[in-house]
Enzyme design. Structure first.
Site, mmCIF file in Angstrom:
data_model
loop_
_atom_site.group_PDB
_atom_site.id
_atom_site.type_symbol
_atom_site.label_atom_id
_atom_site.label_comp_id
_atom_site.label_asym_id
_atom_site.label_seq_id
_atom_site.Cartn_x
_atom_site.Cartn_y
_atom_site.Cartn_z
ATOM 1 N N ARG A 1 0.797 -1.180 0.148
ATOM 2 C CA ARG A 1 0.067 0.121 -0.019
ATOM 3 C C ARG A 1 0.816 1.207 -0.006
ATOM 4 O O ARG A 1 1.980 1.287 0.627
ATOM 5 C CB ARG A 1 -1.025 0.010 1.225
ATOM 6 N N HIS A 2 0.436 2.096 -0.849
ATOM 7 C CA HIS A 2 1.431 3.396 -0.502
ATOM 8 C C HIS A 2 1.441 4.079 0.618
ATOM 9 O O HIS A 2 0.637 3.960 1.649
ATOM 10 C CB HIS A 2 0.742 4.589 -1.764
ATOM 11 N N THR B 1 -10.308 8.399 -0.724
ATOM 12 C CA THR B 1 -9.534 8.801 -1.815
ATOM 13 C C THR B 1 -9.318 7.993 -2.843
ATOM 14 O O THR B 1 -8.676 6.953 -2.739
ATOM 15 C CB THR B 1 -7.811 9.194 -1.394
ATOM 16 N N ARG C 1 0.674 8.693 -5.772
ATOM 17 C CA ARG C 1 1.158 8.011 -4.599
ATOM 18 C C ARG C 1 1.372 6.581 -4.645
ATOM 19 O O ARG C 1 2.490 6.258 -3.872
ATOM 20 C CB ARG C 1 -0.092 8.191 -3.485
ATOM 21 N N GLU D 1 -7.459 2.604 -6.956
ATOM 22 C CA GLU D 1 -8.441 2.435 -5.813
ATOM 23 C C GLU D 1 -9.733 2.466 -6.234
ATOM 24 O O GLU D 1 -10.435 3.033 -7.285
ATOM 25 C CB GLU D 1 -8.153 3.853 -4.900
ATOM 26 N N TRP D 2 -10.560 1.761 -5.550
ATOM 27 C CA TRP D 2 -12.184 1.908 -5.599
ATOM 28 C C TRP D 2 -12.629 3.197 -6.064
ATOM 29 O O TRP D 2 -12.258 4.121 -5.256
ATOM 30 C CB TRP D 2 -12.654 1.279 -4.196
ATOM 31 N N TYR E 1 -14.927 5.933 -5.560
ATOM 32 C CA TYR E 1 -15.897 6.366 -4.248
ATOM 33 C C TYR E 1 -17.017 7.139 -4.873
ATOM 34 O O TYR E 1 -17.880 7.375 -3.964
ATOM 35 C CB TYR E 1 -15.052 6.881 -3.119
ATOM 36 N N ARG F 1 -7.230 -4.824 -0.469
ATOM 37 C CA ARG F 1 -7.971 -5.848 0.372
ATOM 38 C C ARG F 1 -8.984 -6.688 -0.577
ATOM 39 O O ARG F 1 -9.304 -7.627 0.074
ATOM 40 C CB ARG F 1 -8.797 -4.769 1.341
#
Length: 202
Positions: free
Chosen positions: A8-9, A21, A58, A79-80, A82, A154
């Protein structure tokens, strides 16, 4: 057979404040850069044949500081999405949706370019990444490392273990942490999880 290493960043301003984020392309904080540097010794001595990274800065900067200056940029590692919950904390969301749970409910609809993703949609991306790296893992003893984001990694872990995407709720992943997925008796297992090295004193 090699292992799948997840990184993970490092910390950003929003990861520190708890704001969701995804597509907002924030840089690492100074502490996040230090976290990224501590990943290098965690990977030292491993035979890594392939490195992939999310296109967001990132993740790319974390890869660079960890010693991987030219990872394969992979949009599916983002990332997901959002959606309408971008930049909002869970505490703020619970003020109007007290029973909300990301893993079962998904996110509020967002703008056309970022409408948000359901758990199943993130799971489908994770499945594509797992399919992409499978040949590299099976063809020898070299590892594959992914530089990406908490919720996505995850979900990917859940899918690797044969769980639904919502199973990602079972795993906590800190900024700058490394985890490893492997096999025992041909079954997928977690071989290390959420390993964080301490920054070295200057």
């Amino acid at each position: 057979m090699g292992e799948l290493i997840l990184v993970r960043h490092g910390e950003t301003e929003w990861s520190r404040s708890g704001q969701h984020t995804s597509y907002t392309d924030l840089p690492l904080t100074a502490h996040g850069e230090e976290q990224a540097r501590t990943v290098a010794p965690l990977l030292a001595g491993r035979h890594i044949g392939l490195a992939l990274a999310s296109p967001l800065q990132r993740a790319l900067h974390t890869a660079e500081l960890a010693g991987f200056k030219d990872p394969r940029v992979t949009p599916d590692l983002q990332e997901w999405d959002y959606g309408g919950d971008e930049g909002v904390t869970t505490v703020e969301i619970h003020r109007t949706r007290p029973d909300w749970n990301l893993w079962s409910d998904g996110v509020a609809p967002g703008p056309a370019e970022h409408p948000g993703e359901s758990p199943a949609e993130v799971g489908a991306r994770a499945d594509r990444v797992l399919a992409e790296v499978a040949p590299a893992l099976h063809d020898g003893d070299e590892d594959v490392v992914l530089f990406a984001h908490s919720h996505f990694l995850r979900v990917l872990t859940a899918r690797y273990l044969g769980l639904p995407a919502s199973g990602g709720a079972l795993f906590v992943l800190d900024t700058g942490a490394m985890s490893r997925l492997g096999r025992e008796h041909e079954r997928p297992v977690i071989t290390a999880w959420n390993t964080v090295a301490q920054p070295t004193a200057h």
